[in-house]
Every structure is written in C-alpha cells, then in structure tokens.
Design an enzyme around this catalytic site. Structure first.
Site, PDB file in Angstrom:
ATOM      1  CD  GLU A   1      21.964  14.857 -21.594  1.00 48.49           C
ATOM      2  OE1 GLU A   1      21.929  14.190 -22.636  1.00 48.49           O
ATOM      3  OE2 GLU A   1      22.971  15.503 -21.217  1.00 48.49           O
TER       4      GLU A   1
ATOM      5  CG  MET B   1     -13.735  29.761  -4.100  1.00 50.30           C
ATOM      6  SD  MET B   1     -14.557  29.520  -5.673  1.00 50.30           S
ATOM      7  CE  MET B   1     -14.709  31.209  -6.257  1.00 50.30           C
TER       8      MET B   1
ATOM      9  CD  GLU C   1       5.848  17.860 -22.918  1.00 47.45           C
ATOM     10  OE1 GLU C   1       6.901  17.925 -23.569  1.00 47.45           O
ATOM     11  OE2 GLU C   1       5.119  16.864 -22.918  1.00 47.45           O
TER      12      GLU C   1
END
Length: 419
Positions: A165, A375, A401
């Site tokens: 929320e 790279m 999560e």
C-alpha cells in the site's frame, strides 16, 4: 506421477526444443554454445533437462525477438504468455486436478531462469501470476479452486497480487485496506500500490484488514475485475519491467462475497508470507536468467570487439572480470536451487534460505549485468544492445518481494533465534 504426466504434456507440446549447441543471435552477435562450467542443466535429471529445453526454446523463439519492442512500446504480451501457458507455464506448481503442471519448486526455478533469458519483465509477471494461482490452489476450498485455477493455469485469465500500500511497503502488517462484513459480503475500502498487471488483469488476490491491528487482523480476498467499486490508478512509468503494466488498485465500497475469502479470517498475513517465500525464489530465478544471458553477451562481445589492435578477450583484466561473473552466476544458481529444495520439502530453514537466496542472487546478478554493460563500453548504454535491458529489468528485484534490507532482517532473526 502427477508431475510426470504434466511433464510429458510439456515435452510433447514443446518437442521442437533447442539444443545448447545451436547458434542463437542476440543483437547482431552470434552466441556460441554455453560453456560447460556455467551450463544451467548441470546436475538436473533427464526430465528437468527436457522441460528446461522447452523453456529455453520458448524464450529464444517467442520472447527474445520481441523483448526490446515490448519494453519500448510498453506492450503487455498476453498472446505470448498464453502460448507459454499451453506449455504448462501458467500454473507450474499448481495441482494437475485444476489444470496445473504439478511440478516442484526446483522445477519452477529452472523454468523461470530459462524463460528470463528471453524477457525478464514478462517472465517476472508470469512468476507473480503463478504465485497467485498457487495461493488459490493451496488455501482455497474445492469450489474456489475449480472456479479460478483452470482459467489461471491456461492464462485465459490473469492474476495480480495485492499486498503493498502507499503507506505500508516493508511493514506489510500495518496495511490499512479494510474489509467490513455486511451480511454475506465484505465492503472493501482502501488502495494498493505498485501492482503488477493492475488494470489489465482479471483476478486480484487482496490482503485486507478484517480485524484489529497487526498481522492477525489480516484476511485474504479474491476480487474479480468487474466488481463494482474497483478502479485503477494511472499506468506508472518505470525504468524497467515495461512489458507489464503497474498501477494502483483502488477499492471504494467494493462489495466482495464472503465466499471469495481464502482461508479463515485472520489467516491472510500467513497466506501472504507463504506466497512470498516462493515468490522470492521465483524472482531470484528471473535474475539468474538475466545474468546468464549477460555473461554470454559479454563473452561474445569481448571476442569480437577490438581495441589497441587486438580483441578485448586478450585482456587479462577482462578475462578475470568475466571469470568473476561466471563464478557469481554459478554460486547464485546453487543457492537458489538449495532454497527451492528446502521450501519444497517444508524444512525449518526454508524461510531463511529463501531470504538468503533472494538477497544474494538479486544483488550478485545485478552486479553481473552491470559489469557486462561496462564491458560493452558506450555500446552497452544503447538500447540496440540487450544488456542494458537486462540491467534495467532486474534492478527492481532488489526491492520487491521484500526489500533486500528486509531479507537481512529475516536472516538475522533466524540466526539469533537459534543462539
């Protein structure tokens, strides 16, 4: 037996699976065979290797060619996801009697890692959808399972998980969305933030407050999209995860039948946390897929890019960096698979190991992708090169999560509780 039958279905539908030695094209570079030391099929059973091949094949043919377009145009690729569901990927760890594949948590991790090489953002949404389907399958009664799970497993209907929320992110137990019982309905009021699929999905698994303060006052309701009083905020603009919409989900005197409650009143927080244990493995697996792809992209780039008269692959410094990336990738994969086995077996260390895997893997895989971009030099910063999208898409994995700061808290509590 159920898993074997589901697997047979997946392998049959995906009999055109790729072989590791097949040359795949990524952004104009030729990806050669996967080096044995980072081969994701190492240690797997023959059955696991088969559905891993199906997932890699789907990622290469149905996702990777569209990954950049889905990102740039913010396309929610429903048709592609339904094709994935035809292979059994819409309800991977849902029971077969309601349309699921009935596979294990380790099997699921293997599949999500492979799919994420094709598109992290889309795979991450599929993982959230799978978590919702599992929650209904696991905590719902037979009527609820039979009503929702078949359509979710086929992805004819899509699901969203509603916990966060605006005022309760990491402190999920303080959520304020209320559900007041009136007769045979709950009247739902409040809002949820950062909801993946919000507004485009059909089923919302919602954590809401039916009782007093704290986790014991939280229950879980299944809310269907057409319910009166349900609305959605604007589509959020994000740096990654652009193939899935993110919106606020808003409830204003939204009447939800009592028959849509999963479990008993007060069990919602427990349901939410059990869902997140698996979700942490799933999202870590999505990070693995991105890192795996990034290592291969970096390796191939080093072999073709010349500076100072020779290819970058001759630079010992870059060789060492590539070696570190590969080592982090393999270590991360082993950690995820150990956590998946622990969760599947219901071991007491499962919560801590899932948290460790989520913390370590999302951090290390982001580092791998970041180094791969470095790279590539200036080219890595261009959207013509896939490495930048892998980087953008997995950055949020360190946040959702349960943030990685919260993962540290969970791990520390587990350690101190045993002292």
């Amino acid at each position: 037996m159920a898993a074997s039958r589901a697997l047979a279905k997946v392998v049959r539908l995906g009999s055109h699976s790729i072989h590791r030695s097949r040359i795949l094209k990524f952004n104009g570079l030729q990806r050669r065979g996967i080096a044995a030391c980072i081969d994701p099929s190492l240690g797997l059973t023959d059955e696991q290797k088969e559905f891993q091949k199906v997932a890699f094949d789907f990622a290469a043919n149905e996702m990777a060619p569209h990954m950049a377009e889905w990102d740039q145009k913010e396309i929610f690729p429903v048709d592609a996801m339904r094709k994935a569901a035809q292979l059994g990927f819409g309800g991977i760890y849902v029971n077969p009697d309601v349309g699921g594949s009935g596979l294990s948590r380790l099997d699921t991790s293997i599949i999500f890692e492979a799919l994420s090489t094709g598109c992290v953002s889309t795979t991450a949404y599929i993982s959230i959808h799978n978590m919702c389907a599992w929650m209904i399958d696991t905590f719902g009664n037979n009527e609820q399972r039979e009503k929702y799970c078949p359509d979710l497993c086929s992805m004819q209907k899509l699901a969203s998980y509603c916990l966060t929320e605006p005022g309760s992110g990491s402190d999920a137990a303080s959520l304020l969305t209320s559900a007041k019982l009136q007769g045979d309905h709950y009247i739902l009021n409040g809002s949820k933030a950062f909801i993946s699929g919000g507004g485009d999905t059909d089923v919302y698994v919602v954590m809401c407050r039916t009782g007093g303060k704290g986790p014991k006052g939280i229950s879980c309701l299944v809310v269907e999209k057409e319910t009166l009083g349900l609305s959605f905020g604007k589509k959020e603009k994000k740096i990654g995860w652009n193939s899935q919409p993110t919106r606020a989900v808003i409830f204003e005197d939204c009447a939800v039948p009592v028959t849509n409650r999963l479990g008993a009143e007060g069990e919602g927080f427990n349901i939410a946390m059990k869902g997140l244990n698996g979700g942490r493995i799933n999202i870590a697996s999505c990070s693995l897929g991105a890192a795996h792809a990034a290592v291969l992209l970096a390796r191939d780039y080093l072999c073709v890019r010349k500076q100072f008269g020779e290819t970058l692959s001759n630079s010992q410094y870059l060789q060492f960096k590539l070696a570190e990336m590969a080592t982090k990738l393999v270590a991360s994969r082993l950690m995820v698979r150990q956590a998946a086995l622990s969760l599947q077996e219901g071991r007491p260390d499962a919560v801590a190991l899932c948290s460790m895997a989520k913390l370590f893997v999302t951090d290390e895989c982001f580092s791998i992708c970041n180094q791969a971009l470095q790279m590539h030099g200036g080219y890595g910063y261009l959207k013509d090169y896939a490495v930048q999208q892998y980087l953008r898409d997995i950055r949020v994995h360190q946040i959702l999560e349960g943030t990685n700061e919260v993962m540290r808290m969970i791990i520390a509590r587990s350690l101190l509780a045993e002292s």
